[in-house]
Design a protein around this motif. Structure first.
Motif, PDB file in Angstrom:
ATOM      1  N   CYS A  12       0.842  -1.205   0.000  1.00  0.00           N
ATOM      2  CA  CYS A  12       0.000   0.000   0.000  1.00  0.00           C
ATOM      3  C   CYS A  12       0.877   1.254   0.000  1.00  0.00           C
ATOM      4  CB  CYS A  12      -0.908   0.002   1.232  1.00  0.00           C
ATOM      5  SG  CYS A  12      -1.910   1.502   1.358  1.00  0.00           S
ATOM      6  N   CYS A  15      -2.459   5.784  -1.536  1.00  0.00           N
ATOM      7  CA  CYS A  15      -3.009   6.650  -2.597  1.00  0.00           C
ATOM      8  C   CYS A  15      -4.450   7.057  -2.309  1.00  0.00           C
ATOM      9  CB  CYS A  15      -2.919   5.949  -3.944  1.00  0.00           C
ATOM     10  SG  CYS A  15      -4.090   4.584  -4.138  1.00  0.00           S
ATOM     11  N   CYS A  18      -8.833   3.315  -2.890  1.00  0.00           N
ATOM     12  CA  CYS A  18      -9.800   2.343  -2.363  1.00  0.00           C
ATOM     13  C   CYS A  18     -10.793   3.010  -1.413  1.00  0.00           C
ATOM     14  CB  CYS A  18      -9.070   1.207  -1.650  1.00  0.00           C
ATOM     15  SG  CYS A  18      -8.030   1.755  -0.281  1.00  0.00           S
ATOM     16  N   CYS A  51      -7.846  -2.026  -5.354  1.00  0.00           N
ATOM     17  CA  CYS A  51      -6.497  -1.462  -5.276  1.00  0.00           C
ATOM     18  C   CYS A  51      -5.702  -1.691  -6.559  1.00  0.00           C
ATOM     19  CB  CYS A  51      -5.741  -2.070  -4.103  1.00  0.00           C
ATOM     20  SG  CYS A  51      -4.058  -1.425  -4.009  1.00  0.00           S
TER      21      CYS A  51
HETATM   22  S1  SF4 Z   1      -5.870   1.705  -3.291  1.00  0.00           S
HETATM   23 FE1  SF4 Z   1      -5.915   1.649  -1.046  1.00  0.00          FE
HETATM   24  S2  SF4 Z   1      -4.785  -0.215  -0.480  1.00  0.00           S
HETATM   25 FE2  SF4 Z   1      -4.269   0.288  -2.599  1.00  0.00          FE
HETATM   26  S3  SF4 Z   1      -2.390   1.512  -2.470  1.00  0.00           S
HETATM   27 FE3  SF4 Z   1      -4.130   2.937  -2.542  1.00  0.00          FE
HETATM   28  S4  SF4 Z   1      -4.601   3.339  -0.356  1.00  0.00           S
HETATM   29 FE4  SF4 Z   1      -3.330   1.493  -0.433  1.00  0.00          FE
END
Ligand code: SF4
Length: 60
Positions: A12, A15, A18, A51
């Motif tokens: 993770c 970002c 999710c 993700c």
């Molecule tokens: S989508 Fe969610 S789990 Fe995946 S890298 Fe981004 S913050 Fe992390």
């Protein structure tokens, strides 16, 4: 049977994609990365597919 999803903290990058896509299922953790808030909601939102970095993993 509810699937068990977990955020792989090594993958993770925080970002937030999710969380934006699944507000009822995912939330921020204290480390600035994501964590699962509600397993059933995460499954409804698409589970691992939430993700783009493959950090959401289904546990056996
Ligand atoms: S989508 Fe969610 S789990 Fe995946 S890298 Fe981004 S913050 Fe992390």
């Amino acid at each position: 049977m509810v699937k068990k999803f977990k955020v792989n903290k090594d993958k993770c990058i925080g970002c937030g994609a999710c969380i934006s896509a699944c507000l009822n299922g995912m939330e921020w953790d204290d480390d600035g990365k994501a964590k699962v808030k509600n397993l059933e909601q995460v499954e409804e939102c698409g589970g691992e597919t939430l993700c783009p970095y493959s950090a959401i993993e289904e546990q056996e």
